[in-house]
Design an enzyme around this catalytic site. Structure first.
Site, PDB file in Angstrom:
ATOM      1  N   HIS A 141     -51.826   4.366  21.189  1.00  0.00           N
ATOM      2  CA  HIS A 141     -52.324   4.353  22.567  1.00  0.00           C
ATOM      3  C   HIS A 141     -51.978   3.023  23.236  1.00  0.00           C
ATOM      4  O   HIS A 141     -51.479   2.993  24.369  1.00  0.00           O
ATOM      5  CB  HIS A 141     -53.839   4.572  22.556  1.00  0.00           C
ATOM      6  CG  HIS A 141     -54.525   4.308  23.849  1.00  0.00           C
ATOM      7  ND1 HIS A 141     -54.978   5.305  24.680  1.00  0.00           N
ATOM      8  CD2 HIS A 141     -54.874   3.147  24.476  1.00  0.00           C
ATOM      9  CE1 HIS A 141     -55.550   4.787  25.744  1.00  0.00           C
ATOM     10  NE2 HIS A 141     -55.501   3.465  25.636  1.00  0.00           N
ATOM     11  N   GLU A 142     -52.221   1.923  22.545  1.00  0.00           N
ATOM     12  CA  GLU A 142     -51.965   0.605  23.126  1.00  0.00           C
ATOM     13  C   GLU A 142     -50.472   0.349  23.311  1.00  0.00           C
ATOM     14  O   GLU A 142     -50.053  -0.241  24.314  1.00  0.00           O
ATOM     15  CB  GLU A 142     -52.587  -0.486  22.240  1.00  0.00           C
ATOM     16  CG  GLU A 142     -54.093  -0.437  22.131  1.00  0.00           C
ATOM     17  CD  GLU A 142     -54.794  -0.474  23.476  1.00  0.00           C
ATOM     18  OE1 GLU A 142     -54.227  -1.044  24.436  1.00  0.00           O
ATOM     19  OE2 GLU A 142     -55.897   0.078  23.576  1.00  0.00           O
ATOM     20  N   HIS A 145     -49.241   1.785  26.512  1.00  0.00           N
ATOM     21  CA  HIS A 145     -49.464   0.915  27.674  1.00  0.00           C
ATOM     22  C   HIS A 145     -48.302  -0.064  27.846  1.00  0.00           C
ATOM     23  O   HIS A 145     -47.854  -0.327  28.965  1.00  0.00           O
ATOM     24  CB  HIS A 145     -50.764   0.124  27.502  1.00  0.00           C
ATOM     25  CG  HIS A 145     -51.999   0.905  27.815  1.00  0.00           C
ATOM     26  ND1 HIS A 145     -52.180   1.587  28.989  1.00  0.00           N
ATOM     27  CD2 HIS A 145     -53.148   1.091  27.099  1.00  0.00           C
ATOM     28  CE1 HIS A 145     -53.366   2.165  28.997  1.00  0.00           C
ATOM     29  NE2 HIS A 145     -53.970   1.881  27.851  1.00  0.00           N
ATOM     30  N   GLU A 215     -54.994   5.558  31.448  1.00  0.00           N
ATOM     31  CA  GLU A 215     -55.679   5.704  30.160  1.00  0.00           C
ATOM     32  C   GLU A 215     -55.461   7.104  29.597  1.00  0.00           C
ATOM     33  O   GLU A 215     -55.209   7.279  28.399  1.00  0.00           O
ATOM     34  CB  GLU A 215     -57.176   5.412  30.318  1.00  0.00           C
ATOM     35  CG  GLU A 215     -57.512   3.952  30.528  1.00  0.00           C
ATOM     36  CD  GLU A 215     -57.031   3.069  29.396  1.00  0.00           C
ATOM     37  OE1 GLU A 215     -57.126   3.495  28.217  1.00  0.00           O
ATOM     38  OE2 GLU A 215     -56.555   1.957  29.670  1.00  0.00           O
TER      39      GLU A 215
END
Length: 299
Positions: A141-142, A145, A215
């Site tokens: 997930h990070e 980003h 997100e």
């Protein structure tokens, strides 16, 4: 977006276009108001631009300092580095620096002005609580980003709010309209003040919406990369439940980076509208991850 194997998100792109269009419209309205009111638009824009550049350029340094996090080597955190190495190879993207923050708050965040200057930070609390596949889901997930350059996108998106906030402070500091006997000058000051507040509020809401979209996108693309949306959903559920039991004093240490964190660092008040949240509600995130699982043929 950087050239990686992270999946694109057409739905997110459409929503982002609408949000960015709204922010662009705010820039035009604010600039027109400045010119019409005879304000020093150039000065305000230059000062705001410098502030924005500093916020973007030093984003990694400021975030790590706020969390008192330390960059770790493969020798210091071999398992963490091995996970990031594997995910970066799968995504075909540069490996970011890895940092650890010594706090019991279970969270993680990514920041940095470019992929080559990025850093992924995890807390000791999240490493202690999550299983290996759950932590891998959070790291994916990070990394999403970073691949989508979210720090740069959110910094640029906040420009209208920075300009409006600076204008409001300048008017308040100058005392225009309070000590000036010229009625026209007083009305001008009032107009600048009102326009600045309106632009700031609308910009704030739009950037919050954009943050929530990004997100959801990071959840989706991160889950697609690992192929295990259930692991990410499990991590979200664990973290959201644990954060609720963390004392407010400790939660406040995450406030400086909450916009880029994996989960909201500070619990929302019951009276606070979802419009003001940087992250989507847990139910929404789990619902979207369930759709990814269905897309992958999982139950």
């Amino acid at each position: 977006m950087a050239a990686t194997r992270y999946a694109s998100d057409k739905g997110l792109t459409r929503r982002m276009v609408g949000t960015v269009f709204g922010l662009g419209l705010l820039y035009v309205v604010l600039a027109a108001a400045l010119i019409a009111l005879g304000f020093s638009a150039l000065f305000v824009l230059v000062v705001s631009g410098v502030m924005l550049f500093g916020q973007w350029y030093f984003s990694d340094t400021m975030a790590l300092a706020a969390m008192r996090a330390k960059v770790v080597t493969p020798e210091q955190a071999p398992q963490l580095h091995a996970m990031v190495d594997r995910l970066c190879a799968m995504a075909d993207m540069p490996k970011p620096r890895i940092a650890i923050a010594d706090t019991d708050v279970p969270n993680a965040f990514a920041t940095g002005r470019t992929p080559s200057r990025s850093v992924v930070c995890v807390t000791t609390g999240i490493v202690r609580r999550l299983e290996a596949d759950e932590l891998e889901g959070v790291l994916s997930h990070e990394l999403s980003h970073i691949a989508h350059r979210d720090v740069t996108v959110m910094t640029v998106a906040s420009f209208a709010g920075i300009v409006a906030g600076l204008l409001t402070r300048m008017v308040m500091w100058s005392g225009m309209g309070r000590n000036n006997r010229d009625q026209n000058a007083a009305l001008m000051a009032l107009a600048v003040f009102v326009v600045s507040i309106v632009v700031y509020v609308v910009s704030f809401l739009l950037t919050r919406a954009l943050s929530r979209y990004r997100e959801l996108s990071a959840d989706r693309t991160g889950a697609l990369l690992t192929g295990r949306p259930s692991a990410l959903a499990s991590a979200l559920t664990k973290i959201s439940g644990d954060i609720a039991s963390i004392p407010d004093r400790d939660l406040r240490s995450m406030e400086a980076v909450s916009a880029f964190a994996f989960a909201p660092a500070v619990t929302s008040k019951a009276s606070l509208s979802s419009l003001f949240m940087t992250h989507p509600p847990l139910e929404k995130r789990l619902e979207e991850l369930a759709k990814v699982a269905a897309q992958l043929g999982q139950r």
